[in-house]
Design a protein around this motif. Structure first.
Motif, short mmCIF file in Angstrom:
data_model
loop_
_atom_site.label_atom_id
_atom_site.label_comp_id
_atom_site.label_asym_id
_atom_site.label_seq_id
_atom_site.Cartn_x
_atom_site.Cartn_y
_atom_site.Cartn_z
N GLU A 173 12.17 -40.31 55.67
CA GLU A 173 12.83 -39.36 54.76
C GLU A 173 13.04 -38.02 55.45
O GLU A 173 14.09 -37.39 55.36
CB GLU A 173 11.99 -39.19 53.51
N ARG A 174 12.01 -37.62 56.16
CA ARG A 174 12.05 -36.34 56.85
C ARG A 174 13.09 -36.35 57.97
O ARG A 174 13.86 -35.40 58.13
CB ARG A 174 10.65 -36.13 57.42
N ARG A 177 16.81 -36.06 56.98
CA ARG A 177 17.36 -34.74 56.66
C ARG A 177 17.77 -33.97 57.90
O ARG A 177 18.39 -32.93 57.83
CB ARG A 177 16.34 -33.96 55.84
N TRP A 178 17.38 -34.46 59.03
CA TRP A 178 17.81 -33.80 60.26
C TRP A 178 19.27 -34.09 60.59
O TRP A 178 19.89 -33.31 61.28
CB TRP A 178 16.91 -34.20 61.44
N PRO A 180 22.51 -34.11 58.92
CA PRO A 180 22.66 -33.35 57.69
C PRO A 180 22.15 -34.07 56.44
O PRO A 180 22.34 -35.26 56.27
CB PRO A 180 24.15 -33.08 57.61
N SER A 181 21.59 -33.20 55.61
CA SER A 181 20.64 -33.69 54.62
C SER A 181 21.26 -34.49 53.50
O SER A 181 22.38 -34.96 53.57
CB SER A 181 19.88 -32.50 54.07
N ASN A 182 20.47 -34.60 52.44
CA ASN A 182 20.84 -35.48 51.33
C ASN A 182 22.08 -35.03 50.57
O ASN A 182 22.49 -35.68 49.63
CB ASN A 182 19.66 -35.59 50.37
N GLN A 183 22.65 -33.89 50.96
CA GLN A 183 23.79 -33.41 50.20
C GLN A 183 25.09 -33.51 51.00
O GLN A 183 26.09 -32.88 50.63
CB GLN A 183 23.54 -31.95 49.81
N VAL A 188 31.93 -36.73 55.43
CA VAL A 188 31.85 -35.49 56.23
C VAL A 188 30.95 -35.74 57.43
O VAL A 188 29.84 -36.21 57.30
CB VAL A 188 31.30 -34.33 55.40
N GLU A 189 31.44 -35.42 58.59
CA GLU A 189 30.64 -35.58 59.80
C GLU A 189 30.32 -34.20 60.35
O GLU A 189 30.90 -33.22 59.97
CB GLU A 189 31.44 -36.38 60.84
N PHE A 190 29.39 -34.17 61.27
CA PHE A 190 29.11 -32.90 61.94
C PHE A 190 30.35 -32.35 62.58
O PHE A 190 31.10 -33.07 63.23
CB PHE A 190 28.11 -33.12 63.07
N ASP A 191 30.56 -31.08 62.41
CA ASP A 191 31.61 -30.40 63.15
C ASP A 191 30.96 -29.89 64.43
O ASP A 191 30.31 -28.86 64.44
CB ASP A 191 32.16 -29.25 62.31
N VAL A 195 28.18 -27.00 65.38
CA VAL A 195 26.81 -27.52 65.35
C VAL A 195 26.64 -28.53 66.48
O VAL A 195 27.36 -29.51 66.54
CB VAL A 195 26.52 -28.19 63.99
N ALA B 251 26.39 -24.44 70.56
CA ALA B 251 27.21 -23.60 69.69
C ALA B 251 26.45 -23.05 68.50
O ALA B 251 27.02 -22.26 67.74
CB ALA B 251 28.42 -24.42 69.22
N THR B 287 18.06 -27.19 60.45
CA THR B 287 18.25 -28.34 61.34
C THR B 287 19.44 -28.16 62.26
O THR B 287 19.53 -28.84 63.29
CB THR B 287 18.44 -29.65 60.55
N VAL B 288 20.37 -27.29 61.92
CA VAL B 288 21.54 -27.11 62.78
C VAL B 288 21.32 -26.00 63.81
O VAL B 288 22.22 -25.70 64.59
CB VAL B 288 22.82 -26.83 61.95
N PRO B 382 9.08 -30.07 56.53
CA PRO B 382 10.47 -30.53 56.55
C PRO B 382 11.18 -30.26 55.23
O PRO B 382 10.54 -30.00 54.22
CB PRO B 382 10.34 -32.02 56.79
N TYR B 429 23.80 -29.30 52.97
CA TYR B 429 24.62 -29.27 54.17
C TYR B 429 25.80 -28.33 53.91
O TYR B 429 26.39 -28.35 52.85
CB TYR B 429 25.15 -30.67 54.49
N GLU B 431 29.22 -26.59 56.04
CA GLU B 431 29.98 -26.35 57.25
C GLU B 431 30.36 -24.89 57.33
O GLU B 431 30.65 -24.25 56.32
CB GLU B 431 31.25 -27.22 57.25
#
Lengths: 300, 569
Positions: A173-174, A177-178, A180-183, A188-191, A195, B251, B287-288, B382, B429, B431
Motif C-alpha cells: 500500500e505504501r 502511493r509512490w 502517484p497516489s490513490n487519487q 493520467v501518467e507522470f508528466d 516529475v 526536474a 513523492t515527486v 508514508p 496527485y 500535475e
C-alpha cells in the motif's frame, strides 16, 4: 568484522506476514526462514514478468558500460563492507565527509543510468507498485539464487535478507502511493517533464538522503543519540542493499545474462522498493528528531 | 485634504481581493499607479545615509528598517517607557489609513523636525505621515496587474529607506522606488514573472546602496531566489536560486519552491545575509521530490556581495506539512554560553521550536524546549489515504509563521509567537500547471477531529533563553473565534515586550516575568508588529501598531487603523 544489521527489530509477525503473502503455510513451530521460503514458494505465474524483463533487456542492449558497472558494483560492495567503520566514527567531524563517500559509487551509477535512459525504460516497462506485482516480485526474489548469494557476499545475514524481502512484500500500500497516489485520475501518467521517473526518484532520493546525513548529523549533534546513529547506518545499508540488487541484475544483463527475464524484473522492482521504503524509514528515525528522541540537553 | 478625496486611497479601495480556488486574486483598481500629494513641504529633505542605517538600532529617534536594525532585534533603544510607567501609556491618536485591507506592516520613522513615518498596507499602499500630528503628507498606490495570484492575502509588511528614496515590494513580484519627499515613482524592477505565481509582500532591506529582496509563490510551484538590486537604479546585481542543483533530483527542482518571503537579516561585519527558506513544492506530495529538498523549511546564509551560498540548515527536511521557515532570522552577537561567547542566528520556525545556530557554520547550538504542543508531529509519511487522516499540531501555520520575533537586551531573551492548532491533510496527485496552485493535497483547518491532548489554546507567546534554549515563560492565548495571532513583537531596552493579539488586545509584557503590565483593547484583531521611536521635539516616546484582521486562514474582521500611543519623557 562487526557488521551493521539492517533490521534489528524484525518480528515473528513480519515473517509470518511475509510467508502469508507468499502463500506459505506457517502452522506449527517451524521458523520462517529464507531457505524454508525458497524451498516452498511457487514461481511467478504472471506471464508479463518475462515480457517486461525482455523489453528492458532490449531497451538497454548495447548502452550499458560494462567496465563502469563492474567497477562501481565492486565499489558499492566495498562501501557496504565499510559501513560498520562509518557507524563507529559516530557524528562526522565536518559535513560532507563520512556518508558522502558511501554514496559516491551510487552517484556514478546514477549518472550512467541517467545517460542511457535507464530510468525512462523502467518507467516504460515496469508497472506501478500493485499488490500482485509486489507479490510476484517477492516470489522471484526468493527463488533467484544469484540475487540471494549476491546479498550474502556483501554481508547481509539471513534475517536481514528476510527483512529486505519483508520490506518489499509487506509494504504494497505504501509503495503504491509512490507512483502517484490513490487519487490519480484514470489515464493520467507522470508528466516526466516536471516529475522525474519513479525509479530515478527512488535511487536519486536514496543517494541524496545518504549524502545529507553528514550535514544533518554534524549540524544536529546536540540532538543526536546512539540510537539515531544506529538507525542511520542500518537504513543506509538497506538502501545500498537495494541498489546492489538492482546493479547486480543490470551488471548481469550487460555481461553473462544468467538472470532470467523474470529475475531481472524482480530485481529491478525490489531494488527500487527497498530504496523507497528505507528512505522513508530513515526520514522518521534519523531526520525527524522529536523531543522524545533527542539527546537530553546539556545546557538546561 | 480628507482621505475620502485622496485618489491613492481610493485606488487602493478599488482593488478588490477576491477569493478563488486555493487562494486569492485582485480585481479592479487603477491602470497606473497613483500618487496623491497633501503636504510634501513638511518633509525635511535630509537623505538617509548608510551611517544612519547602521546605527538605527542605537538611535532612539529612528526606526529605519523593518526589523529595527540589520540584526532584526526589533528593539527600541528609547527608554522613556519602562515597566514602572507603562501603565501611563496613552493613545495619542488613531489614523484611519482608509483602505480596509491587509494590515500586517511595521512603519519606519526617519528622525527630523518633524520626523517622517512611511507606512504600508495591502494592497501595495504607502503613506508618508507626520507622526506628531497623525497627518498624511502623501499617499501612493501601486497598480498591480490583472490576474495576480496570491496564496494568502494582499499583504505588504513595510518599506525600506535610503538616500532620497523609499522602497516597497509589489504583489506582482517587483520592487518600486519612490521619491520619499514627493511620493512619485522613480523606478520599478520586476524580479520574476507573476504569471508563474511569483509575488512579493515583505519589506526589503538596504545596505551599502544594495537592496535585498526575496521571493514568494511557494504554493504555485515557483523556484525560490534571493535578489540584490542597485538601490539607485533598480538594476539587478545578482539573483541566486535557493535550491542548489546538486541537492535535487532531475526536474523536481524546477518547481521545488524554497521561497524567501520575509526580510533578510544582515551581518554587516561578515558581509553575510541570513534568510528563512519556505516549503518545497508541491507542498504535500513529497513523492515527486525525493530527498531532503535542501534547504527548504530552513535557514540559509549567503554572501552579500556575490549571492553565493554559504550554509543551510533545515528544520523540517522533505517537508509535507507546509512547515515553512518564514519568520525573520535574528542575529545575536557575543551570546555567553558554556563554551564561551558566540554569534548565533536564531530561527523560530513552524515546527514549534526555536533553533540557535552558529552564525559562521550553521551548526545547531541548541534547540529550544517546545513552544507550542507537538501532537502527532511528523507522523504522516508514508502517505495516508482519505480514510486515515491524523490531526496534528503544529498545523500548517506553525508554530511560528511569519511573525517576527524580538530580542530584548535587558533580559537576554528572544520572544516568539507560535500557533497551536490541530489540522489534518490528505495527499492527492497534482500535475504542475503554470500559475495555478501546486499543493498536491488538501489541508483541513481545523482538523476534522481534535486530539485529546490539545490544550485548547490557539497561540503561545513565549520567552526563550538563546544560550540554553530554555523556555523561560509562556503565555497561552485563546480565541473564541479560533483566530490565529498574526503579528510579531517588539522589545524595549527597558525590559518590556509589546505585541498585539487576535483578540484586539495590545499588550506590554514584563519581559523577565511574562506579567502583563499594560493593555489596550481594539475591536478588531492586530495582525501587525509594533515599532517605537522618541521624538525630542515633543519629548515623547511613541509606540505605533497597525490594527486589523489579516492572514490566510480565518483572518478575523478587517480594520484600517494606525494606532499611535505615547508617553511624556
Amino acid at each position: 568484522m562487526h557488521q551493521i544489521s539492517t533490521q534489528p527489530n524484525a518480528t515473528a509477525a513480519d515473517r509470518r506476514s511475509l510467508a502469508a503473502t507468499l502463500g506459505v503455510d506457517t502452522a506449527g513451530d517451524e521458523a520462517v526462514t529464507w531457505d524454508r521460503l525458497a524451498g516452498t514458494v511457487e514461481p511467478v505465474a504472471d506471464s508479463t514478468f518475462a515480457s517486461r524483463g525482455e523489453a528492458i533487456r532490449a531497451d538497454l542492449a548495447g548502452k550499458l558500460d560494462v567496465e563502469l558497472l563492474e567497477r562501481e558494483r565492486r565499489a558499492l560492495w566495498t562501501e557496504l563492507e565499510r559501513l560498520a567503520d562509518v557507524r563507529a566514527a559516530g557524528v562526522p567531524d565536518e559535513p560532507g565527509e563520512l556518508y558522502d563517500e558511501v554514496a559516491a559509487p551510487g552517484w556514478r551509477l546514477y549518472d550512467h543510468f541517467l545517460e542511457i535512459g535507464f530510468f525512462e525504460s523502467l518507467d516504460e516497462n515496469l508497472p506501478r507498485f500493485t499488490a500482485d506485482h509486489i507479490e510476484a516480485t517477492a516470489r522471484e526474489l526468493i527463488l533467484a539464487a544469484p540475487l540471494s548469494s549476491a546479498l550474502d557476499d556483501v554481508g547481509f545475514e539471513e534475517p536481514e535478507k528476510l527483512a529486505l524481502l519483508s520490506t518489499v512484500a509487506n509494504n504494497t500500500e505504501r509503495l503504491a502511493r509512490w507512483v502517484p497516489s490513490n487519487q490519480i485520475p484514470d489515464g493520467v501518467e507522470f508528466d516526466t517533464t516536471n516529475v522525474p521517473p519513479l525509479h530515478q526518484r527512488a535511487m536519486g532520493g536514496a543517494l541524496l538522503w545518504i549524502d545529507g546525513l553528514d550535514r544533518h548529523l554534524w549540524q544536529n549533534e546536540v540532538l543526536v543519540t546512539d540510537d539515531i546513529l544506529d538507525d542511520a547506518a542500518r537504513h543506509v545499508k538497506a538502501m545500498l542493499g537495494g541498489l546492489f540488487v538492482s546493479t547486480t541484475a543490470i551488471h548481469d544483463l550487460a555481461t553473462d545474462e544468467t538472470f532470467t527475464d523474470e529475475q531481472l524484473t524482480a530485481a529491478l522492482t525490489a531494488g527500487t522498493a527497498v530504496q523507497i521504503v528505507s528512505q522513508e524509514e530513515l526520514l522518521h528515525d534519523v531526520f525527524y528528531i522529536t523531543d522524545d528522541m533527542r539527546a537530553p540537553s546539556e545546557l538546561r | 485634504m480628507a482621505l475620502r478625496n485622496d485618489r491613492a486611497v481610493q485606488a487602493a479601495r478599488d482593488i478588490e481581493l477576491v477569493e478563488i480556488e486555493d487562494g486569492y486574486t485582485l480585481v479592479g483598481g487603477p491602470e497606473d499607479s497613483v500618487t496623491e500629494q497633501h503636504d510634501t513641504d513638511r518633509i525635511p529633505e535630509v537623505d538617509v545615509d548608510q551611517e544612519m542605517l547602521s546605527n538605527t538600532g542605537e538611535d532612539p529617534e529612528s526606526w529605519l528598517m523593518y526589523g529595527g536594525n540589520y540584526e532584526q532585534h526589533r528593539v527600541t533603544p528609547a527608554d522613556v517607557i519602562t515597566p514602572d510607567n507603562v501603565s501611563d501609556l496613552e493613545l495619542e491618536y488613531e489614523l484611519s489609513v482608509g483602505t480596509g485591507s491587509s494590515m500586517e506592516g511595521t512603519p519606519v520613522v526617519i528622525p527630523g523636525d518633524p520626523p517622517v513615518m512611511y507606512q504600508t498596507n495591502g494592497p501595495n499602499h504607502m503613506k508618508a505621515i507626520d507622526p506628531r500630528e497623525g497627518e498624511v503628507l502623501w499617499s501612493y498606490t501601486y497598480a498591480p496587474p490583472v490576474g495576480v495570484e496570491l496564496c494568502c492575502d494582499d499583504n505588504n509588511r513595510g518599506a525600506a529607506v535610503y538616500g532620497d528614496k523609499v522602497y516597497m515590494t509589489t504583489l506582482d513580484s517587483g520592487v518600486v522606488a519612490l521619491d520619499r519627499y514627493t511620493g512619485e515613482e522613480v523606478w520599478y524592477t520586476s524580479t520574476a514573472n507573476h504569471e508563474e505565481g511569483y509575488s512579493a509582500t515583505w519589506a526589503p532591506v538596504i545596505h551599502d546602496g544594495t537592496l535585498y529582496t526575496g521571493s514568494a509563490g511557494g504554493e504555485y510551484g515557483v523556484l525560490g531566489f534571493v535578489a540584490a538590486l542597485d538601490a539607485e537604479s533598480g538594476d539587478i546585481l545578482w539573483q541566486t536560486d535557493t535550491l542548489p542543483e546538486d541537492e535535487w533530483i532531475g526536474a523536481s527542482r524546477e518547481h521545488g519552491c524554497g521561497t524567501t518571503w520575509m526580510t533578510p537579516t544582515i551581518d554587516e561585519e561578515r558581509g553575510v545575509l541570513y534568510t528563512a527558506v519556505a516549503n518545497p513544492g508541491p507542498d504535500f506530495d513529497g513523492t515527486v521530490r525525493p530527498g531532503p529538498n535542501f534547504p527548504t523549511c530552513g535557514t540559509i546564509a549567503m554572501d552579500m556581495e556575490s549571492g553565493e551560498h554559504l550554509w543551510g540548515f533545515q528544520s523540517s527536511p522533505h517537508d509535507v506539512w507546509d512547515y515553512d521557515a518564514v519568520a525573520p532570522r535574528v542575529l545575536l552577537r557575543d551570546v555567553e554560553t558554556d563554551d564561551g561567547t558566540m554569534n548565533m542566528v536564531v530561527g523560530s520556525d513552524k515546527t514549534g521550536w526555536v533553533y540557535m545556530m552558529d552564525a559562521e557554520s550553521g551548526r545547531l547550538h541548541e534547540r529550544s524546549e517546545e513552544i507550542c504542543q507537538h501532537i502527532n508531529m511528523w507522523e504522516m509519511i508514508p502517505h495516508i489515504s482519505e480514510d486515515e487522516r491524523i490531526p496534528f499540531v503544529p498545523g500548517a501555520p506553525g508554530g511560528n509563521d511569519w511573525q517576527p520575533p524580538s530580542y530584548n537586551p535587558a533580559t537576554g531573551y528572544v520572544y516568539v509567537i507560535h500557533q497551536n492548532y490541530p489540522q489534518d491533510l490528505v495527499w492527492r496527485y497534482e500535475e504542475y500547471d503554470q500559475g495555478n496552485p501546486y499543493w498536491g493535497g488538501d489541508l483541513d483547518d481545523p482538523a476534522s477531529e481534535f486530539p485529546d491532548e490539545w490544550n485548547g489554546s490557539i497561540t503561545a507567546f513565549a520567552a526563550v533563553d538563546p544560550a540554553t534554549g530554555e523556555r523561560v515563560w509562556r503565555d497561552w492565548i485563546e480565541s473564541e473565534d479560533d483566530h490565529y495571532m498574526w503579528g510579531g513583537s517588539m522589545s524595549t531596552v527597558t525590559g518590556l515586550v509589546f505585541n498585539g493579539t487576535q483578540n484586539g488586545t495590545f499588550v506590554a509584557y514584563d519581559g523577565e516575568s511574562g506579567e502583563r503590565r499594560w493593555e489596550h483593547e481594539f475591536d478588531v484583531p492586530i495582525s501587525a508588529s509594533p515599532m517605537s521611536w522618541y521624538d525630542p521635539g515633543e519629548e515623547k516616546q511613541y509606540v505605533a501598531v497597525q490594527v486589523g484582521g489579516s492572514g490566510w486562514l480565518r483572518q478575523g474582521p478587517r480594520g484600517s487603523t494606525l494606532a499611535v500611543f505615547s508617553i511624556d519623557a
